[in-house]
Scaffold this active site. Structure first.
Site, PDB file in Angstrom:
ATOM      1  N   GLU A 199       1.069  -1.244  -0.090  1.00 13.81           N
ATOM      2  CA  GLU A 199       0.146  -0.063  -0.117  1.00 13.81           C
ATOM      3  C   GLU A 199       0.824   1.235   0.133  1.00 13.81           C
ATOM      4  OE1 GLU A 199      -2.549  -0.443   3.254  1.00 13.81           O
ATOM      5  OE2 GLU A 199      -3.986  -1.535   2.022  1.00 13.81           O
ATOM      6  N   GLU A 278      -7.236  -7.506  -0.623  1.00 15.60           N
ATOM      7  CA  GLU A 278      -7.489  -7.370   0.751  1.00 15.60           C
ATOM      8  C   GLU A 278      -8.945  -7.135   0.904  1.00 15.60           C
ATOM      9  OE1 GLU A 278      -5.290  -4.784   3.237  1.00 15.60           O
ATOM     10  OE2 GLU A 278      -3.515  -5.837   2.951  1.00 15.60           O
TER      11      GLU A 278
END
Ligand code: NAG
Ligand code: NAG
Ligand code: NAG
Ligand code: NAG
Length: 645
Positions: A199, A278
């Site tokens: 991320e 995710e």
């Protein structure tokens, strides 16, 4: 796993992304056959919008399960339950600090045997999505980066092209891939996808850094697995977080507009498999919040939409587990927010690995889409032990001479207003005691940067606390001219996400008394609390928590003739502290704040009768009159209070 998101949106990039070879950017042709030296010969590629494994399309249905959040003995059980739910892959982060807790001291054995975990996954018929970081977030201390980097390099800039960070990452990844290279898909192993960074689009904007991270990983992965990145579902995230040669995947939870998310991604990435790497079936919880949950209906609904749209999915987390020991991280929103010990996450498999209604609902859905193999029986919850009540006896005052001799480390004294941090002292965890003389009568103590929680004693008596979490930076003290000030500082977990990542512990500002920095001699004693089991001290007669934390002990003998089962230790009535069972640190408890009240005890850490189990508790604040704790056969994770509770 992200915590909060910046609201900046950039225009769509116009470049192309996926190609590692050839002119056609829509095809990543990763050809393992070329480099295979072993008998097995496998290839993984992306053709059009699909993953191809040895020429067959693969719709990835994966679940996250972190090997570092449960004893290795339970790995197989959890992997089997993933498979039985219809998942064909497992995703795990690799935690650098778990394997190199101190500089160049590596561990890849037992609970740290990552290669064994990956081999077990293969044996259970699962592909592996590997997330080697080196930064992983994961709600772990410093996002999985070893704390000693902050001590060794005072100016290090984590997650940047900083020379020191790249150098240490390079050394670490070389060590890691010694373990994992044979387990890459092209080498006959189960690892099909390897993530680059984590991320990064919600942290920085530095393509040179992302390319360096990619190249570090590519050096080991080569053409033997595919690379990918994970970022939030918005253009600014993936334009900053993507890197050429790696598939861009995004993450979001239930209720998010799936079609819109991928329409947006498609404008950036015209072809290639779509993936939610995710998908959140629950959420993380901080101390003092309510237990974070997501409804099964919402989770199943969004998952169904993704399946209908041929989206590849990784459920984060399918099984969460526990932040044992001092491994919990923290976030920083408008204040410092340490994570609870449990990583139950309201996941399909709960903290003890039992299937929940959410598990069965997901399994039923995956059945409709033909993911569940017919010969896989539906798992059921395992029995738990209700082992009853123990009475704890005080053993030693933490700040006593006996305890300092046994549990303490005496560091060199320091003169001046600047105190050494945990990292400079090379102390990862636990507490550090800083002591000096006050030099003036009654006044106001002020510490602007406590990291994190400070018990303040004058002449050995508790006068109050200063802490970061509730922003209490001053305290009025009763003192005399020659009073001794003792500051016992607890590290509550290093921040794992966002701009405050470089989270050094201790006291980062001057300690001021009546506005004047204290510059006298400081004596410094560390309590890393990594091992309290070997403590041999005389029994304590009259403990006083007002004179510092107290270690209590008890013994638990399980019922005759029974196997040791998982159980949950109810800390109701106690203040705050840590529990060790046979030397294993179960993590922090803080029932007066909640929402977590019980600590999960893996049955494998308990000994069957007639042996007895040593229970040790370090209590920092208060104990109930009864001095009891109870072993329950169910967890309590949802009892919320307001501090001080
Ligand atoms: C990949 O594997 C499939 C199935 O084994 C095979 O047919 C194909 O030729 C392989 N492709 C390459 C490029 O090696
Ligand atoms: C503890 O140790 C200190 C320093 O060595 C000493 O001055 C003090 O008397 C000791 N206290 C007790 C209770 O023995
Ligand atoms: C600090 O300690 C040193 C060595 O024990 C001593 O020489 C010095 O006078 C002390 N300074 C203060 C301000 O107490
Ligand atoms: C806590 O969880 C238990 C078990 O799921 C449930 O019965 C109870 O109602 C919950 N309590 C609160 C305050 O949410």
């Amino acid at each position: 796993m992200k915590f909060c998101r910046p609201v900046v949106w950039f225009c769509l990039a116009i470049c192309s992304f996926l190609s590692v070879n050839g002119d056609d950017p829509t095809v990543i042709q990763v050809d393992a056959a070329v480099v295979i030296k072993k008998s097995s010969s496998h290839n993984i590629s992306i053709i059009g919008n699909e993953f191809m494994l040895d020429g067959e399309p693969l719709h990835i249905m994966s679940g996250s399960l972190h090997y570092f959040r449960l004893p290795a003995v339970y790995w197989q059980d959890r992997l089997r339950k993933l498979k039985a739910a219809g998942l064909n892959s497992v995703s795990t982060y690799v935690e650098w600090s778990f394997h190199e807790p101190e500089e160049r001291q590596y561990s890849f054995e037992k609970d740290r045997d990552i290669a064994a975990f990956v081999r077990l996954a293969a044996a259970e018929g699962l592909h592996v999505l590997l997330r080697p970081g080196p930064y992983i977030c994961a709600e772990r201390d410093l996002g999985g980066i070893p704390y000693w980097l902050l001590g060794k390099y005072p100016n290090i800039k984590l997650r940047t092209t900083d020379k020191e960070f790249i150098k240490e990452s390079t050394i670490w990844l070389a060590k890691l891939f010694e373990q994992l290279t044979p387990l890459l898909f092209g080498n006959g192993g189960p690892i099909i996808l390897v993530q680059v960074e984590n991320e990064y689009g919600s942290y920085g904007r530095d393509m040179e850094y992302m390319e360096q991270m990619r190249d570090l990983i590519l050096e080991y992965v080569g053409t033997n697995a595919l690379l990918y990145t994970t970022d939030g579902p918005g253009p600014s995230y993936y334009t900053n977080g993507f890197v050429n040669g790696a598939l861009t995947t995004i993450d979001f939870g239930p209720g998010y507009d799936v079609v819109q998310a991928y329409d947006t991604l498609r404008r950036f990435m015209p072809s290639g498999p779509l993936m939610n790497s995710e998908f959140y079936p629950g959420w993380l919880t901080h101390w003092g919040e309510s237990f974070q949950q997501a409804s099964t209906e919402a989770v199943v609904g969004t998952l169904r939409t993704m399946l209908d749209n041929k989206i590849n999915v990784n459920v984060y987390v399918f099984f969460g587990g526990t932040n044992f020991e001092f491994t919990s991280g923290a976030n920083y929103g408008t204040a410092y927010q340490p994570d609870i010990t449990s990583y139950d996450y309201d996941a399909p498999l709960n903290e003890a690995g039992d299937p929940t209604p959410k598990y069965y609902a997901i399994r039923n859905l995956l059945k409709q889409y033909n993911f569940v193999e017919d010969n896989r029986p539906e798992p059921s919850p395992s029995p738990k032990g209700a082992y009853g009540t123990i009475t704890l006896r005080p053993k030693v005052q933490l700040l006593s001479n006996e305890s300092r001799n046994v549990l303490g480390i005496e560091y060199s004294p320091i003169a001046g207003a600047i105190l050494p941090t945990f990292e400079e002292l090379r102390q990862r965890s636990g507490m550090i005691l800083y002591e000096t003389t006050l030099g003036s009568a009654d006044g106001q103590l002020s510490i602007k940067k406590p990291r994190d929680w400070i018990y303040v004693y004058v002449d050995g008596k508790l006068q109050g606390v200063i802490n970061r979490m509730f922003k209490r930076y001053t305290l009025v003290l009763r003192s005399s001219v020659d009073s001794v000030l003792s500051l016992l500082v607890e590290n509550q977990g290093r921040i794992n996400f966002g701009p405050y990542l470089h989270d050094r512990k201790g006291i980062l500002s001057a300690v001021e008394y009546n506005g004047v920095p204290l510059r006298g001699n400081w004596s410094i004693t560390g309590f890393p609390l990594e091992c309290v089991s070997k403590m041999q001290v005389p029994k304590l007669i009259d403990p006083k928590l007002s004179e510092g934390p107290v270690v209590y002990e008890s013994k638990l003998v399980l019922p005759q003739g029974q196997m040791s089962l998982d159980t949950f230790l109810d800390t109701t009535g106690w203040g705050r502290g840590y529990v060790w069972v046979n030397g294993y640190n179960l993590g922090r408890y803080w029932p007066g704040l909640g929402p977590q009240v019980t600590l999960y005890v893996p049955g494998v850490w308990l000994k069957a009768a007639p042996k007895s189990n040593l229970i040790q508790v370090l209590e920092l604040e208060r104990s109930p009159d009864s001095l009891t704790m109870e072993f329950l056969d169910y967890p309590i994770l949802n009892r919320t209070h307001t501090y001080p509770g």
